[in-house]
Design a protein around this motif. Structure first.
Motif, PDB file in Angstrom:
ATOM      1  N   THR A  48      -2.090 -19.026 -25.461  1.00  0.00           N
ATOM      2  CA  THR A  48      -1.338 -20.071 -26.157  1.00  0.00           C
ATOM      3  C   THR A  48      -1.539 -19.996 -27.663  1.00  0.00           C
ATOM      4  N   ALA A  49      -2.746 -19.664 -28.085  1.00  0.00           N
ATOM      5  CA  ALA A  49      -3.058 -19.597 -29.521  1.00  0.00           C
ATOM      6  C   ALA A  49      -2.879 -18.201 -30.094  1.00  0.00           C
ATOM      7  N   SER A  50      -2.267 -17.279 -29.349  1.00  0.00           N
ATOM      8  CA  SER A  50      -2.192 -15.874 -29.773  1.00  0.00           C
ATOM      9  C   SER A  50      -1.450 -15.699 -31.096  1.00  0.00           C
ATOM     10  N   ALA A  51      -0.409 -16.513 -31.312  1.00  0.00           N
ATOM     11  CA  ALA A  51       0.333 -16.399 -32.572  1.00  0.00           C
ATOM     12  C   ALA A  51      -0.569 -16.732 -33.760  1.00  0.00           C
ATOM     13  N   GLY A  52      -1.347 -17.805 -33.640  1.00  0.00           N
ATOM     14  CA  GLY A  52      -2.268 -18.165 -34.719  1.00  0.00           C
ATOM     15  C   GLY A  52      -3.374 -17.153 -34.902  1.00  0.00           C
ATOM     16  N   ILE A  53      -3.878 -16.594 -33.787  1.00  0.00           N
ATOM     17  CA  ILE A  53      -4.927 -15.571 -33.876  1.00  0.00           C
ATOM     18  C   ILE A  53      -4.396 -14.322 -34.572  1.00  0.00           C
ATOM     19  N   PHE A  54      -3.171 -13.945 -34.231  1.00  0.00           N
ATOM     20  CA  PHE A  54      -2.568 -12.775 -34.864  1.00  0.00           C
ATOM     21  C   PHE A  54      -2.391 -13.011 -36.368  1.00  0.00           C
ATOM     22  N   GLN A  96       6.153 -14.511 -34.432  1.00  0.00           N
ATOM     23  CA  GLN A  96       7.241 -15.357 -33.922  1.00  0.00           C
ATOM     24  C   GLN A  96       7.522 -15.063 -32.457  1.00  0.00           C
ATOM     25  N   ARG A  97       7.456 -13.807 -32.080  1.00  0.00           N
ATOM     26  CA  ARG A  97       7.682 -13.458 -30.669  1.00  0.00           C
ATOM     27  C   ARG A  97       6.579 -14.013 -29.782  1.00  0.00           C
ATOM     28  N   LEU A  98       5.341 -13.907 -30.264  1.00  0.00           N
ATOM     29  CA  LEU A  98       4.239 -14.483 -29.492  1.00  0.00           C
ATOM     30  C   LEU A  98       4.375 -15.995 -29.395  1.00  0.00           C
ATOM     31  N   ARG A  99       4.815 -16.600 -30.469  1.00  0.00           N
ATOM     32  CA  ARG A  99       4.980 -18.055 -30.472  1.00  0.00           C
ATOM     33  C   ARG A  99       6.045 -18.478 -29.475  1.00  0.00           C
ATOM     34  N   LYS A 126       6.968 -16.779 -26.858  1.00  0.00           N
ATOM     35  CA  LYS A 126       6.555 -16.432 -25.502  1.00  0.00           C
ATOM     36  C   LYS A 126       5.581 -17.451 -24.930  1.00  0.00           C
ATOM     37  N   TYR A 127       4.689 -17.976 -25.769  1.00  0.00           N
ATOM     38  CA  TYR A 127       3.644 -18.867 -25.268  1.00  0.00           C
ATOM     39  C   TYR A 127       3.802 -20.301 -25.754  1.00  0.00           C
ATOM     40  N   LYS A 128       5.016 -20.692 -26.173  1.00  0.00           N
ATOM     41  CA  LYS A 128       5.191 -22.061 -26.626  1.00  0.00           C
ATOM     42  C   LYS A 128       5.020 -23.027 -25.450  1.00  0.00           C
ATOM     43  N   THR A 129       4.543 -24.201 -25.754  1.00  0.00           N
ATOM     44  CA  THR A 129       4.202 -25.157 -24.697  1.00  0.00           C
ATOM     45  C   THR A 129       5.287 -26.194 -24.459  1.00  0.00           C
ATOM     46  N   VAL A 130       6.315 -26.252 -25.292  1.00  0.00           N
ATOM     47  CA  VAL A 130       7.394 -27.221 -25.081  1.00  0.00           C
ATOM     48  C   VAL A 130       8.714 -26.489 -25.142  1.00  0.00           C
TER      49      VAL A 130
END
Length: 775
Positions: free
Chosen positions: A678-684, A766-769, A771-775
């Motif tokens: 879920t946090a992969s975009a921020g980690i990247f 953006q793609r990770l975001r 893919k794993y967005k929560t809403v």
């Protein structure tokens, strides 16, 4: 007829309006004040203007840097200034002063005509030789402003030309002075000298002459000394003499001596070149080669030394133009000539040749075509068909003038604008075969001790150094920062988290110059002798951590509940410190067992990782190396990656974690399979920001690596990065010079590199975001 009466229209009852429902009134306490609305509108516009201003500023910086580097790729510009007629004589030499204001011509009789280009006046000058002789050979050394005269009876004399400035009626004027040396014999007395050349390094002086002795062309060489007086050159005395005829092939046609007086090259009619070198008072044959052996025409048209006396410029009658340079070939023990440059064909070969006194440029020409070429980059700076037939030519000492003598006895002066001849795409990003090198290479070496030096401005070693330093820093920083952020956000007790997070953020504020100082003077000497300990620690610490976690999971619950969740690190720290100490102690033991070499001088066995590395890999081991940079620059990057990653992990909705734990997942499973994706975009984003911090780091690299621009990924050697190179060399770079603009180009490369990486990172984020967005 009865009049018809108008019937009035029926009355329409008025429309009944429906009652408007009353709007609920907003309590006054919830209405924003006019001040708040004004501030809101102001800040909205201010933020927009600020964003546009930032984009404009970045674009302006980009355009400024682009403006600075564009001249690097511009060709030479040549513009005719004036034409001056000279007396109708048979001229043998065309020379020019440093300022390009008072050129001179030497005729067959040895008289010199100085031409004042400003007024067009001709001043005849008599060298005032001590004896009256007839001349048959001439050679001009523009660097020293000396002319050697060979006579018809086998003598030679060196004439020195001096220049100075005077002011008459507030007008600057260049004046000349002549100082002729004594006549000294060379070769066979009484025989005319056909060709002559000499070299003088100050300590070594060598002369070579060609004579036709009874139908046989002989080559004679001699060492000589020349005294100096307060009034200039004094008496010339010939020392050892050598007859090289028997060692040279038949029909020699040309000879040349380098300016250092250490090399002699002789060309024959068949196109063979014989190379001799001086060693003390001996002249030895070294090499025979044929420059155009692989072409349809192997005969020579011209042969001359380039500035520095290390490279020879050849042309043949078919127009081939090559440069042969001295270097030690692979497997060889002494320098020999080898082909290093191949230029575009020049029609007909060179009838005249003029080298630059400032760089590796040279001017060649034939009939009505002239070509200005650069010896380092094989680049044609300027080539043009002239409106006259040139007989002689010269390049100004400041590389800002071209001057030609045509067959109609007119001097044509041209302005040369070529501020960056050593620069083009190939020189900056390609392999160049530099003088003295055994093969083409990427090199950065911007300055040298003399004008003979050729600038080496390849940005490739700097680019490799930048990537190398960044790679080792990120290799050290990413695992530590990510694992620390995961543990802090998911497992550490909040009481400790409020201490750890600010502490890491304070670490990010440490000045890089302090870190560089510690790396150079404290860390580098320690790591130099403790590499085996580091290797053991790299293996033992992760293994111990995994083993500790596995054993902890196997403990009965009645033991684990003794330590509250989030306090497990208290049990881990003693093991961590113990393992670090054990690794440090085992390092020398490990070195004694596996890193033993034989000392070549004593034959004894030595346990020394540094020597073992050099012997086993053939790569150098330096005290200030990439390992040091990896540790210290990684230390600077860790807080940035940790802080952003921890924020991203902590901002994952608590409902996701609670749902995972409620379904039976462990805290570790929840962290790895729910929170991290879920946090992969921020980690990247954190990793990319850390990457940007590492790639632009300057002071740590300058102080901890030796700052040497080399081309390898050896972890035990240093590097020079683009940013460090700019910091080191920009203060000494002449404004608008080639080095100055090359440093701006390095900045542009760094800018484009980070822009490309950040753009790619943003796309992936953006793609990770999504893919794993929560809403």
């Amino acid at each position: 007829m009865d009049q018809l009466q108008a019937i009035p229209p029926p009355e329409i009852p008025p429309r009944q309006q429906e009652p408007i429902p009353e709007q609920p009134t907003t309590p006054t306490r919830f209405l924003p004040s006019k001040t708040v609305l004004f501030i809101d509108r102001f800040m909205t516009r201010f933020i927009k203007i600020g964003g546009i201003s930032i984009i404009t500023a970045v674009l302006g910086i980009f355009l400024f840097i682009l403006w600075q580097i564009m001249p690097l790729f511009r060709s030479a510009k040549v513009k005719e200034l004036k034409t001056v007629s000279v007396p109708d004589k048979s001229y043998r030499i065309l020379g020019i002063d440093e300022w390009g204001e008072l050129p001179f011509l030497v005729d067959d009789t040895g008289r010199i005509s100085f031409v004042d280009l400003a007024s067009g006046q001709i001043q005849e000058a008599d060298p005032k030789f001590p004896e009256s002789k007839n001349f048959s050979a001439f050679r001009y050394d523009q660097l020293k402003q000396e002319i050697i005269f060979g006579t018809t009876d086998g003598f030679f004399s060196i004439l020195s030309i001096g220049y100075g400035t005077t002011y008459e009626n507030n007008q600057r004027k260049v004046v000349q002075s002549l100082n002729a040396g004594q006549f000294s014999p060379v070769g066979v007395p009484g025989i005319p000298i056909m060709k002559i050349d000499y070299g003088d390094s100050g300590t070594e002086k060598l002369i070579a002459a060609m004579q036709d002795v009874n139908g046989v062309v002989e080559i004679h060489a001699a060492t000589f000394t020349q005294t100096k007086t307060l009034f200039g050159s004094g008496e010339t005395t010939v020392g050892s003499s050598f007859n090289l005829t028997s060692q040279v092939g038949p029909d020699p046609v040309d000879l040349a001596v380098n300016r250092q007086g250490s090399e002699i090259v002789i060309a024959t009619k068949t196109g063979d070149i014989f190379y001799f070198t001086r060693s003390g008072e001996e002249v030895q044959f070294v090499q025979k080669f044929r420059p155009f052996e692989d072409t349809r025409d192997s005969s020579l048209k011209s042969m001359d030394f380039l500035l520095g006396g290390v490279s020879l410029v050849f042309t043949n009658h078919s127009g081939n133009n090559r440069i042969y340079s001295l270097y030690i070939p692979a497997g060889g023990e002494r320098r020999t000539f080898g082909k290093t440059k191949e230029f575009e064909e020049f029609p007909g070969g060179a009838d005249y040749y003029a080298p630059s006194m400032r760089n590796k440029a040279f001017l060649i020409g034939t009939k009505d075509t002239a070509s200005l070429r650069y010896g380092t980059t094989e680049n044609i700076r300027w080539q043009q068909q002239l409106p006259f037939t040139a007989q002689l030519a010269a390049l100004g000492g400041k590389y800002n003038r071209l001057i030609f003598l045509d067959t109609a006895k007119k001097l044509h002066l041209y302005e040369l604008d070529d501020p960056h001849p050593e620069s083009n795409i190939r020189a900056l990003f390609g392999k160049i075969w530099y003088e003295g090198y055994s093969q083409p290479s990427y090199e950065w070496q911007s300055t040298g001790g003399t004008d003979d030096f050729e600038s080496k401005l390849s940005l490739v070693p700097l680019l490799i150094g930048t990537l190398k330093g960044t790679f080792y820093a990120m290799l050290f920083a990413i695992p530590i920062a990510l694992l620390a952020a995961v543990y802090t956000s998911q497992f550490l007790h909040p009481n400790f988290r409020i201490i750890v997070k600010p502490t890491m953020e304070i670490m990010a504020s440490l000045p890089s110059v302090v870190l560089g100082f510690l790396a150079a003077l404290w860390l580098a000497p320690i790591l130099e002798t403790r590499v085996p300990s580091i290797l053991i620690a790299v293996i033992l610490l992760p293994a111990m951590a995994l083993l500790f976690g596995w054993l902890w999971s196997l403990l009965p619950i009645r033991w684990r509940v003794l330590i509250r969740p989030g306090y497990e690190w208290i049990a881990f720290v003693p093991l961590f410190l113990l393992t670090t100490y054990v690794a440090w102690i085992l390092g020398p033991v490990f070195e004694q067992l596996f890193f033993v070499v034989t000392d070549p001088s004593s034959g004894q066995k030595l346990a020394d990782f540094r020597r073992w590395w050099v012997q086993a890999t053939g790569l150098p081991f330096e005290q200030r190396n990439s390992l040091v940079v990896g540790f210290m620059m990684g230390f600077a990057v860790i807080p940035i990656i940790f802080t952003i990653t921890e924020d991203a992990l902590s901002n994952v909705p608590a409902a996701l974690r609670s749902g995972s734990l409620a379904l039976g997942a462990s805290r570790w499973q929840t962290a790895m399979r729910i929170v991290l994706p879920t946090a992969s975009a921020g980690i990247f984003s954190a990793i990319m920001i850390g990457f940007g911090r590492a790639i632009g780091e300057t002071m740590i690299v300058v102080m901890a690596t030796g700052n040497t621009p080399i081309m390898d990924f050896n972890i035990f050697s240093g590097m020079r990065t683009l940013s460090a190179n700019i910091a080191v060399e920009l203060p000494e770079a002449p404004v608008e010079g080639t080095l100055y603009r090359a440093l701006f180009l390095g900045g542009m490369v760094l800018f484009l590199l980070t822009f490309f990486i950040n753009t790619l990172a943003e796309i992936l984020r953006q793609r990770l975001r999504e893919k794993y967005k929560t809403v």
